[in-house]
Design a protein around this motif. Structure first.
Motif, PDB file in Angstrom:
ATOM      1  N   ASN B 198      22.429 -67.086  -1.913  1.00 49.49           N
ATOM      2  CA  ASN B 198      21.465 -68.125  -1.536  1.00 49.49           C
ATOM      3  C   ASN B 198      21.873 -68.888  -0.282  1.00 49.49           C
ATOM      4  O   ASN B 198      21.649 -70.086  -0.160  1.00 49.49           O
ATOM      5  CB  ASN B 198      21.239 -69.096  -2.697  1.00 49.49           C
ATOM      6  CG  ASN B 198      19.758 -69.430  -2.866  1.00 49.49           C
ATOM      7  OD1 ASN B 198      18.931 -69.013  -2.060  1.00 49.49           O
ATOM      8  ND2 ASN B 198      19.429 -70.193  -3.879  1.00 49.49           N
ATOM      9  N   GLU B 199      22.500 -68.175   0.655  1.00 51.16           N
ATOM     10  CA  GLU B 199      22.744 -68.760   1.971  1.00 51.16           C
ATOM     11  C   GLU B 199      22.010 -67.895   2.999  1.00 51.16           C
ATOM     12  O   GLU B 199      21.563 -66.791   2.682  1.00 51.16           O
ATOM     13  CB  GLU B 199      24.250 -68.789   2.279  1.00 51.16           C
ATOM     14  CG  GLU B 199      24.978 -69.779   1.385  1.00 51.16           C
ATOM     15  CD  GLU B 199      26.377 -70.100   1.882  1.00 51.16           C
ATOM     16  OE1 GLU B 199      26.573 -70.114   3.108  1.00 51.16           O
ATOM     17  OE2 GLU B 199      27.246 -70.304   1.042  1.00 51.16           O
ATOM     18  N   LYS B 203      21.257 -64.146   1.755  1.00 52.96           N
ATOM     19  CA  LYS B 203      19.902 -63.935   1.267  1.00 52.96           C
ATOM     20  C   LYS B 203      19.125 -63.065   2.260  1.00 52.96           C
ATOM     21  O   LYS B 203      18.367 -62.179   1.864  1.00 52.96           O
ATOM     22  CB  LYS B 203      19.198 -65.273   1.052  1.00 52.96           C
ATOM     23  CG  LYS B 203      17.829 -65.146   0.419  1.00 52.96           C
ATOM     24  CD  LYS B 203      17.300 -66.506  -0.034  1.00 52.96           C
ATOM     25  CE  LYS B 203      15.917 -66.401  -0.616  1.00 52.96           C
ATOM     26  NZ  LYS B 203      14.898 -66.035   0.384  1.00 52.96           N
ATOM     27  N   HIS B 225      19.821 -65.127  -7.388  1.00 51.17           N
ATOM     28  CA  HIS B 225      20.586 -65.925  -6.422  1.00 51.17           C
ATOM     29  C   HIS B 225      21.627 -66.745  -7.176  1.00 51.17           C
ATOM     30  O   HIS B 225      21.286 -67.430  -8.136  1.00 51.17           O
ATOM     31  CB  HIS B 225      19.664 -66.866  -5.658  1.00 51.17           C
ATOM     32  CG  HIS B 225      18.405 -66.220  -5.188  1.00 51.17           C
ATOM     33  ND1 HIS B 225      18.335 -65.452  -4.064  1.00 51.17           N
ATOM     34  CD2 HIS B 225      17.172 -66.207  -5.727  1.00 51.17           C
ATOM     35  CE1 HIS B 225      17.105 -64.996  -3.914  1.00 51.17           C
ATOM     36  NE2 HIS B 225      16.373 -65.439  -4.914  1.00 51.17           N
ATOM     37  N   ILE B 226      22.869 -66.695  -6.738  1.00 50.93           N
ATOM     38  CA  ILE B 226      23.897 -67.498  -7.397  1.00 50.93           C
ATOM     39  C   ILE B 226      24.058 -68.833  -6.668  1.00 50.93           C
ATOM     40  O   ILE B 226      23.465 -69.049  -5.610  1.00 50.93           O
ATOM     41  CB  ILE B 226      25.235 -66.749  -7.485  1.00 50.93           C
ATOM     42  CG1 ILE B 226      25.761 -66.399  -6.099  1.00 50.93           C
ATOM     43  CG2 ILE B 226      25.074 -65.489  -8.327  1.00 50.93           C
ATOM     44  CD1 ILE B 226      27.155 -65.829  -6.103  1.00 50.93           C
TER      45      ILE B 226
END
Lengths: 373, 412, 303
Positions: B198-199, B203, B225-226
């Motif tokens: 999730n960056e 991503k 997404h972690i």
């Protein structure tokens, strides 16, 4: 007023009124960017000014009303994202008035809109939680501060997720565009600081302000005196949040970007440390605390690191230690000078009341003085 | 009340002290360059905290290029200097800090070009600034597609939509993600579960992989997404396991969870499931963290394998001699980026008959770069600022060591 | 259904770690009404101490046979003692002076101590995640269609056992009685001849020691540690303590397991990226609608 004149008698004649001193400070502030001769310095001033806005906002909640808000960055985030969504190509609409796509409400309108939205969220969070005891409230706000940035990150179809929202509109005055030069942003932030200082000062002396302080000292007693504690606390939350909306607009338009990294818990603690250092509840104290920490972060630590490297301690990087330093500031200040470097007399009396009951008398005296002033 | 009269004086003194601190510290801030013959190359990379494992070897690449340039005779007492700033805040690269750093470079008239940033989201904050100032920047490692191509890129060039100041010597996520998908399909993998951090980088890469893997006939079973700092992946991996994939694609870096996810795959009975990632898991840290679970991992790097390239040999030995370690995955890229800027400045000096070129002239020379000989091959830039020699390498981890498998020129 | 049962086990083991941390929060809050913000970091420090002890013992992988019992016992006890002492030092330095100050004051020093501990750990092992040796053999036990690992059993059993021991200590020993008396009324307790300072220090010692045990367990369970783990874990453990009813030992454990389950089920049935949001929403909602928690008694505002 008489009191103030007596206080100021040791100063040169033109500086004997608070108004004159405030005017002097702002005159110096206006001149500052021209002293540095350096864009980097002006850039620093503009950012530091925005953090002064944040600190003044948190001061309403923590300093005036005595409600520990550990999730203040959440309101800052809400204000910033509100601005970003309403002043960028982000929202997928194509309306005739904005042919470039997206929504582009003028900046000066958004200043009010974004701070209004932040205030609404302050009320939404505050309404159910403000009856909680102080430390529970702190934890609720902390939880809220974790929820908000994560939610913005997760809703990537609207917020751009990890990319954030970029290409934000810059303020304009007539045909003059602010662009990327930090100078106009600095003057705008300075104007906003002046506005918020004026507001905070008047609020403090108002009926509402005295109600806040009464609650801060003893909520039960305040309630028995006929103060509606819920609405009074809500007002503090809403007004505090609205200040962060102003700062959000200023910083987002200057940086051209909002992304969730800017609103983590560390930011809330950074702002809290400004209050603790300068003096909770005291406007000049909060401003000084905020400036000192901003300068510490931007100049003093890097310079000290360079100095140490020069002495041969190449592995030390003090910039990396700044959260350690904030931690030390929080602990040391609360232990040895809880009223801050520049205390408000009243707050000092409260914080030391437990140690020495005799100060309570002085404190009452001071309350009395304040009331008759 | 006795102490009260002192208050305003103390207040004044404190205000004065605060102003003093602020003013005093400005004097120490680097001002405009004293000697006109010093040309600075700004370097904006994350060199503290978790990103330091990437940032420091990359910065070393710039340092080496600058030192080598100064070792040669330069016209008219010209001297290159590296002006390096850190964009990591509390150990994490920060777009806002990157933007501040770029503003510092812009304010310093001796800076004629910059290398950086390392991370794509930092680039998003910086490109509008360099675009406005006409300062050329070359990133060694940004792979996010939207930085150079399409509407996203146009949105970043806010002041001068027609002038591009942002270039990069590595290839983009659309190519890297697509190449990783091709590669996975070649390994015979059919069912992928995708996890990203999730960056921006992770991503972006994962999204491209997802689309590309599906287009090439693979099945995407899910995409999760972690969260930053997450430690427990057992619940997530149980979910993944129940979908029975034959591979997991991870978009992200070792520090953002790439190592831990792989390690915990052992706990849910997925030891033998293949784990494919991008260059984010190409570091030593990954091998250290996953230990015996490192095997069966595969990754792409958006650069040629330096040991395979003749022009890279000299760079690797010079780097080793100077820093006592092997180059990082992006050291050669940073070195090449700096060489391109240095060459552009020298060409400007020559064209101006000994006088220093302007920033726009340097930008012009960089944009015109074609067939530039560097450790990462012959570099040229296309209209968007992307390299015309996009080379990707594939690696597999076997017996706890990274092995080069193949490289691919992904010109599109 | 299989996946549901498997996630139940995952959630309970995750919850076991939260429960061990939550016990410390709840004890300290019960006695001095302070949210010991630094407690999550003491837990992380527990993994760091465990790692240091294992390194001293030369353990880098799985240990078998009688040596396993010795290694585990030495490491857990060592981590518990060191963390317990850390807790006592933190209390002495940062909280004792502020016992009668407004509530805001010690809460702010607690945040400060949390930052200080985090940064000391940053100096100790650097900013990257640190590998932690497996130590315990980890056979998986098949139960029908689900599997339980030895590590998961260890976490759950240890959490329950330590909670029971603590319960017995607090309700059946003289020191426990002193703690309860101090929690009820410090002044009265003092008049009865109880040394308040010692009793509070003891509370910090025990609570922090439990965090040390949790530290060892989580290091083994995840195979890694990181200097900032304590922030999120601590906040979730605090949520667990509040959910169970702060001040209530059994409640802290119940809350821990519930929070672990919430997290695992959110990941399975919604999405991993929402698990933190859901957990912290639980915190906010519990505080709003049932601030006394599931097993807690109502706490009147002190006048």
């Amino acid at each position: 007023m008489a009191v103030a004149t007596r206080f100021g008698s040791s100063l040169p004649a033109p500086l004997r009124t608070p108004g004159a001193r405030t005017a002097l400070v702002f005159a110096v502030a206006l001149a500052l960017p021209f002293v540095g001769h350096n864009g980097g310095f002006t850039n620093f001033l503009a950012d530091a000014g925005a953090f002064v806005l944040l600190a003044l906002g948190l001061n309403i909640v923590v300093g005036f009303a005595g409600l520990l808000d550990l999730g203040y960055a959440a309101f800052f985030a809400i204000g910033s994202y509100a601005f970003a969504l309403l002043a960028s190509p982000q929202v997928n609409v194509h309306w005739a008035i904005w042919p470039q796509g997206g929504i582009h409400v003028p900046f000066w309108v958004l200043l009010f809109v974004a701070s209004g939205i932040a205030a609404v969220f302050g009320i939404l969070l505050g309404a159910p939680t403000l009856r909680l005891r102080g430390d529970y409230l702190a934890i609720v706000t902390l939880g809220f501060g974790e929820i908000v940035p994560q939610t913005f990150l997760n809703l990537s179809q609207w917020t751009g997720g990890p990319n954030g929202i970029g290409s934000l509109d810059q303020p304009t005055i007539g045909s003059y565009k602010f662009g990327f030069d930090p100078l106009p942003y600095y003057f705008m932030v300075l104007g906003l600081v002046a506005l918020t200082v004026w507001l905070a000062n008047n609020l403090r002396a108002s009926r509402l302000g005295r109600a806040w302080m009464a609650i801060r000292e003893d909520e039960l007693a305040a309630a028995h005196m006929g103060i509606n504690t819920t609405t009074t606390k809500l007002a503090a939350f809403a007004i505090g949040a609205s200040f962060s909306g102003l700062a959000g607009c200023a910083l987002a338009s200057k940086l051209q970007l909002v992304s969730t990294e800017q609103f983590q818990f560390q930011v809330s603690v950074f702002i809290l440390a400004m209050l603790v250092l300068g003096g909770m509840g005291n406007i000049p104290g909060v401003i000084v605390g905020s400036l000192v920490l901003s300068a510490l972060e931007r100049f003093i630590l890097p310079q000290a690191t360079n100095f140490l490297h020069g002495l041969g301690f190449a592995s030390i990087d003090l910039s990396n230690s700044r959260f350690l330093i904030y931690g030390v500031i929080l602990v040391m200040m609360m232990l040895f000078r809880p009223e801050g470097l520049i205390p408000s007399g009243q707050r000092k009396a409260e914080l030391h009341a437990a140690e020495d009951d005799t100060t309570v008398a002085g404190h009452e005296q001071e309350l009395y003085t304040e009331a008759i002033r | 009340m006795l102490s009260s009269p002192r208050r305003p004086v103390a207040l004044g003194a404190a205000l004065a002290a605060a102003l003093g601190i602020v003013l005093g510290s400005t004097l120490a801030v680097p001002g405009p360059a004293g000697a006109a013959s010093v040309v600075k190359i700004g370097v904006d990379l994350p060199v503290s905290g978790a990103d330091a494992t990437n940032g420091i070897p990359t910065r070393n690449g710039v340092m080496l290029a600058v030192e080598q340039a100064n070792a040669k005779p330069l016209p008219g007492g010209l001297k290159f200097e590296m002006s390096a700033l850190d964009d990591a805040v509390q150990g994490v690269h920060d777009p806002a800090q990157g933007a501040q750093n770029v503003k510092t470079f812009i304010a310093d008239s001796a800076v004629l070009g910059m290398v950086g940033p390392f991370n794509s989201n930092v680039a998003k904050a910086e490109i509008p600034l360099t675009n406005d100032a006409g300062l050329v920047q070359i990133s060694p490692s940004n792979t996010n597609t939207g930085l150079t191509k399409g509407d996203d890129a146009k949105k970043l060039r806010t002041s001068h939509p027609d002038v591009n100041t942002y270039f990069r010597v590595c290839t983009t996520d659309d190519r890297q993600g697509a190449a990783a998908a091709t590669f996975a399909r070649k390994l015979g993998l059919k069912k992928a579960f995708i996890i990203d951090d999730n960056e921006t980088y992770g991503k972006g890469l994962a999204d491209v992989f997802e689309a590309s893997f599906a287009k090439q006939g693979g099945a995407v079973l899910g995409h999760e997404h972690i969260t930053k700092g997450q430690q427990d992946f057992k619940a997530l991996l149980t979910k993944v396991h129940s979908a029975s994939p034959d591979m997991i694609f991870f978009g992200g870096t070792t520090a953002s969870g790439g190592g831990l996810v792989r390690k915990q795959m052992a706990d849910v009975g997925m030891r033998d499931i293949k784990y494919v990632g991008g260059d984010g898991i190409s570091d030593e840290e990954y091998l250290k963290e996953t230990a015996d679970m490192a095997n069966n991992s595969y990754y792409t790097v958006a650069a040629p394998e330096t040991s395979k390239l003749a022009s890279a040999k000299a760079f690797v030995s010079a780097y080793h001699k100077r820093f006592g370690s092997n180059p990082g995955p992006y050291s050669a890229n940073a070195y090449s980026a700096s060489q391109i800027i240095i060459a552009a400045v020298l060409k400007g000096v020559k064209d101006n008959a000994g006088k220093l070129p302007t920033r726009l002239e340097v930008r012009q020379n960089v944009a015109a770069t074609q067939n530039f000989d560097s450790p990462i091959g012959k570099i040229g830039f296309d209209r968007n600022g992307d390299t015309t020699a996009p080379i990707l390498s594939f690696y597999a981890i076997r017996n706890g060591k990274a092995q080069f498998i193949n490289q691919l020129n992904v010109k599109d | 259904m299989d996946v549901f049962l498997q996630q139940l086990i995952n959630g309970l083991s995750l919850g076991g770690i939260y429960a061990l941390i939550a016990l410390g929060y709840t004890m300290v809050y019960g006695i001095i009404e302070l949210i010991n913000f630094a407690h999550g970091d003491v837990y992380t420090l527990g993994t760091f101490f465990s790692l240091a002890i294992l390194t001293l013992l030369g353990v880098t992988g799985i240990v078998t046979g009688p040596a396993l019992i010795v290694v585990v016992a030495v490491t857990i006890l060592g981590a518990m003692i060191l963390c317990g002492l850390t807790g006592v030092i933190v209390e002495r330095l940062a909280y004792r002076r502020l016992r009668n100050a407004p509530k805001l004051a010690p809460l702010i020093t607690a945040i400060g101590m949390s930052f200080i501990l985090e940064n000391l750990m940053l100096y100790w092992h650097g900013p990257s995640p640190i590998p932690f040796p497996a130590v315990i053999p980890n056979p998986a036990v098949g139960l029908g269609s689900v599997t339980i690992q030895a590590k998961q059993i260890m976490v759950i059993v240890l959490a329950v056992v330590l909670m029971v021991v603590l319960q017995v200590f607090v309700y059946n020993t003289k020191l426990g009685k002193a703690m309860r008396a101090t929690a009820q009324d410090k002044d009265a307790a003092q008049l009865m001849g109880i040394n308040i300072n010692t009793t509070i220090a003891l509370t910090f010692l025990i609570g922090s020691a439990l965090a040390g045990a949790a530290g060892f367990v989580s290091g083994v369970y995840y195979g890694s540690t990181w200097f900032l783990n304590g922030f999120a874990a601590g906040l979730k453990a605090f949520t667990a303590a509040v959910l169970g009813g702060i001040g209530n030992l059994a409640g802290a454990m119940l809350g821990g397991f519930l929070i672990g389950l919430t997290e695992a089920m959110t990941t399975q049935f919604i999405s991993d990226q929402w698990s933190n949001v859901v957990v912290f929403s639980v915190l906010v909602l519990v505080l709003i609608f049932r601030p006394t928690g599931l097993l807690g008694e109502s706490l009147p505002n002190k006048v």
